[in-house]
Enzyme design. Structure first.
Site, mmCIF file in Angstrom:
data_model
loop_
_atom_site.group_PDB
_atom_site.id
_atom_site.type_symbol
_atom_site.label_atom_id
_atom_site.label_comp_id
_atom_site.label_asym_id
_atom_site.label_seq_id
_atom_site.Cartn_x
_atom_site.Cartn_y
_atom_site.Cartn_z
ATOM 1 N N LYS A 183 -16.927 28.510 -14.856
ATOM 2 C CA LYS A 183 -17.118 29.941 -14.645
ATOM 3 C C LYS A 183 -17.449 30.180 -13.182
ATOM 4 O O LYS A 183 -17.757 29.258 -12.453
ATOM 5 C CB LYS A 183 -18.253 30.471 -15.534
ATOM 6 C CG LYS A 183 -17.870 30.482 -17.003
ATOM 7 C CD LYS A 183 -18.953 31.066 -17.907
ATOM 8 C CE LYS A 183 -19.528 32.367 -17.439
ATOM 9 N NZ LYS A 183 -18.526 33.406 -17.175
ATOM 10 N N GLY A 197 -15.516 32.522 -11.089
ATOM 11 C CA GLY A 197 -14.456 33.110 -10.272
ATOM 12 C C GLY A 197 -14.904 34.414 -9.629
ATOM 13 O O GLY A 197 -14.450 34.774 -8.547
ATOM 14 N N GLY A 198 -15.823 35.100 -10.287
ATOM 15 C CA GLY A 198 -16.335 36.361 -9.737
ATOM 16 C C GLY A 198 -17.645 36.188 -8.985
ATOM 17 O O GLY A 198 -18.236 37.167 -8.536
ATOM 18 N N GLU A 254 -24.992 34.246 -14.758
ATOM 19 C CA GLU A 254 -24.326 34.087 -16.061
ATOM 20 C C GLU A 254 -24.896 32.902 -16.834
ATOM 21 O O GLU A 254 -25.058 32.963 -18.057
ATOM 22 C CB GLU A 254 -22.818 33.905 -15.853
ATOM 23 C CG GLU A 254 -22.144 35.176 -15.359
ATOM 24 C CD GLU A 254 -20.716 34.960 -14.892
ATOM 25 O OE1 GLU A 254 -20.023 35.964 -14.710
ATOM 26 O OE2 GLU A 254 -20.307 33.811 -14.693
ATOM 27 N N SER A 295 -13.037 40.479 -15.409
ATOM 28 C CA SER A 295 -12.017 41.388 -15.915
ATOM 29 C C SER A 295 -11.921 41.364 -17.441
ATOM 30 O O SER A 295 -11.480 42.346 -18.044
ATOM 31 C CB SER A 295 -10.659 41.044 -15.285
ATOM 32 O OG SER A 295 -10.327 39.701 -15.543
ATOM 33 N N ALA A 338 -14.454 33.313 -18.943
ATOM 34 C CA ALA A 338 -14.497 31.997 -18.288
ATOM 35 C C ALA A 338 -13.201 31.807 -17.523
ATOM 36 O O ALA A 338 -12.197 32.474 -17.804
ATOM 37 C CB ALA A 338 -14.681 30.889 -19.319
ATOM 38 N N ASP A 339 -13.233 30.886 -16.567
ATOM 39 C CA ASP A 339 -12.022 30.571 -15.794
ATOM 40 C C ASP A 339 -11.261 29.411 -16.422
ATOM 41 O O ASP A 339 -10.039 29.340 -16.298
ATOM 42 C CB ASP A 339 -12.404 30.205 -14.361
ATOM 43 C CG ASP A 339 -13.132 31.341 -13.685
ATOM 44 O OD1 ASP A 339 -12.633 32.474 -13.751
ATOM 45 O OD2 ASP A 339 -14.219 31.110 -13.132
ATOM 46 N N THR A 393 -19.620 39.012 -16.696
ATOM 47 C CA THR A 393 -18.988 39.666 -15.537
ATOM 48 C C THR A 393 -17.517 39.273 -15.497
ATOM 49 O O THR A 393 -17.163 38.152 -15.870
ATOM 50 C CB THR A 393 -19.690 39.195 -14.244
ATOM 51 O OG1 THR A 393 -21.010 39.739 -14.235
ATOM 52 C CG2 THR A 393 -18.958 39.653 -12.992
#
Ligand code: A5P
Length: 219
Positions: free
Chosen positions: A99, A101-102, A108, A36, A88-89, A34
């Protein structure tokens, strides 16, 4: 946590996504992440016109994948996936990830753990020397204030609930040792999931910097 999208950042996400899509083989069962960066992956995968079947980590990914003509299956009676690909963030030099951020990090992690190969695709701004807060959390609404009090330094995020209707929050305390923090979060009642992914979970990290993609093999 999330910066303003820049042209260079989007180009790097795209390059990492193209490299990730190239690792998928005909006939495979794929876990779709998931975010961007995954939004760049989905059209690349669809364009390869392989006979693949997918599971999705969020309703948004599921919708986009279906719109692109990818076959998406429910993930309730599948034991193993061939490969999962996700963003990943944060990625540190040893392969520790943050991970979520969304807000889809629990799904996930379940998908990543079920995959024979878990591939992380990131732009260069996601690389860090040491993991740092915020660490995304998924919390059960029952007992929420008691869970937050036990966590001391955590804040409910001003965001929609997780895909499974749970509360999304962030742990804001220090991240001295990711293994110790991950174990403590795993042991805290009311914490359904957290965004720290151990290096053993990840097989490959694809990091795009300018026009180049570095391929790090981890687990
Ligand atoms: C979603 O919950 C997250 O784990 C994302 O995979 C992660 O935040 C990376 O997202 P972007 O690709 O949007 O940066």
């Amino acid at each position: 946590m999330r910066g303003t999208p820049s042209g260079a950042g989007e180009a790097e996400k795209h390059a990492a996504a193209v490299a990730g899509a190239a690792l998928v083989a005909d006939g495979q069962l794929i876990g779709l992440g998931t975010g961007s960066t995954v939004a760049h992956l989905l059209p690349e995968l669809a364009a390869r016109r392989l006979a693949i079947r997918c599971v999705a980590t969020s309703p948004a990914t599921e919708r986009t994948a279906r719109d692109l003509g990818l076959e998406v299956l429910p993930f309730d009676s599948i034991e193993r996936l061939d490969i999962a690909i996700d963003g990943a963030d944060q990625v540190d030099p040893s392969g520790w990830l943050v991970k979520g951020g969304g807000g889809a990090h629990l799904r996930e992690k379940i998908v990543a753990a079920a995959a024979a190969r878990f591939v992380v695709i990131v732009s260069s701004d996601k690389t860090v020397e040491h993991l740092r807060p915020p660490i995304p959390l998924e919390l059960l609404r029952f007992g929420l204030d008691a869970t937050l009090a036990r966590l001391h330094e955590a804040r409910v995020r001003d965001a929609p609930p997780s895909p499974d209707g749970n509360v999304i929050a962030d742990y804001l305390g220090p991240v001295e040792d990711p293994a110790t923090l991950a174990a403590w979060l795993d042991d805290t009642p009311g914490v359904l999931g957290h965004g720290i992914f151990l290096p053993a979970m990840t097989s490959d990290v694809l990091i795009a910097t300018d026009g180049r993609v570095e391929h790090r093999r981890i687990g």
